[in-house]
Design an enzyme around this catalytic site. Structure first.
Site: not given
Ligand code: HH2
Length: 309
Positions: A243, A278
């Site tokens: 992030k 995650r």
């Molecule tokens: N962060 C993202 C997506 N889904 N789910 C949970 N439970 N916790 C998180 O911190 C979380 C999440 C981040 O967003 P995205 O832009 O989809 O990127 P990536 O999936 O590559 O982390």
């Protein structure tokens, strides 16, 4: 409830007294939470995720990447068809289904459970019907009126994450008086609503939602005070991998260069008792966790005093 988690919440959550030994999922599956932190590997079937944007947009590439993460030791594979990065555009539910369902169908017989990262009730339902065992909702089942009912009916494990605003707006100067207390109070309320809807406690995991409507200081405060989340009485998931604030702190503007900082957070979260992490970099995270666990375990070994070089 108190932030320290030792008080009684208004909703009566006091289950820090209850052991959190397993996570009940759809299709009769369970995950053991008692041994070590579980690693949820990320597969984005999207053209625009911040961290790996476009790498796995085609089903075959996404499937191959999921299998690689399983090989590397992922305990869960999280499949997402809609980027939730700050500023992302919405995709239609049809488009989201077209992206994720073929990938889930291909992976559904693996021993490793699949989770579906979605805000949409219809995607939850169809993904679980296609074989997903966990619903991971970055809006904590609040984005659609039917989400809680869909989650209930699916029988899936549910990740209830805190976020503020939508992906398009959430980074516009987020403000909190006490970020940890406010996030915990919101999660407490959502867990209560999920329980009232009939979703069993052993299906629910909470997540502070690092980076979702939070600035760098908010993220750091939440991580610093992570143990307070155990007062919610359900297992805790932390998702900080690659992030933006890691880039800010570690001078890594390119998200693909943020593995070391991501691993540092995974180790911190593990030490603070997070049950699920995650991450994008599964092999690196598993290796770091194994070394951390070995060092911590060495102090308990009866041979510790005799160990050689
Ligand atoms: N962060 C993202 C997506 N889904 N789910 C949970 N439970 N916790 C998180 O911190 C979380 C999440 C981040 O967003 P995205 O832009 O989809 O990127 P990536 O999936 O590559 O982390």
């Amino acid at each position: 409830m108190t932030v320290a988690g030792h008080g009684h919440s208004q909703s009566g959550l006091q289950s820090h007294l209850q052991p959190l030994e397993h996570w009940s999922l759809a299709h009769g599956r369970t995950l053991d939470l008692g041994t070590r932190p579980l690693v949820m590997g990320i597969v984005n079937v999207t053209p625009d995720s911040f961290s790996d944007g476009g790498d796995f947009a085609q089903a075959e590439a996404a499937i191959a990447h999921a299998l690689k993460l399983v090989d590397e030791g992922a305990d869960i594979v999280d499949i997402g068809g809609e980027s939730t990065r700050p500023g992302a555009d919405d995709v239609s539910v049809e488009e989201e289904l077209d992206r994720v369902i073929p990938v889930i169908e291909e992976l559904k017989d693996l021993a490793t459970p699949i989770s579906i990262d979605t805000r949409h009730a219809r995607v939850m339902t169809e993904a679980v019907a296609a074989g997903a065992a966990i619903i991971n909702d970055v809006t904590g089942l609040t984005f659609e009126a039917q989400s809680r009912a869909a989650a209930l009916k699916s029988g899936a494990g549910v990740v209830v994450m805190h976020s503020r605003g939508t992906p398009k707006t959430m980074q516009r100067s987020p403000r909190y008086d006490d970020v940890t207390a406010e996030v915990i109070a919101w999660l407490d309320h959502q867990v209560q609503l999920a329980l009232q809807a009939g979703i069993n406690r052993d299906r629910i995991v909470v997540d502070p939602g690092i980076g979702f409507g939070k600035n760098t200081q908010h993220n750091l405060t939440l991580l610093h005070q992570l143990e307070a989340f155990h007062g919610l009485g359900v297992p805790l998931l932390v998702g900080a991998s690659r992030k933006r604030f890691i880039g800010e702190l570690g001078n890594a503007p390119d998200a693909r260069q943020r593995m070391p900082g991501s691993v540092a957070i995974a180790l911190w979260a593990a030490q603070k008792g997070a049950q699920v992490l995650r991450v994008h970099d599964v092999a690196e995270t598993r290796q770091a966790l194994a070394v951390q666990a070995a060092i911590m375990g060495a102090g308990l070994s009866e041979f510790a005093g005799e160990a050689g070089a």
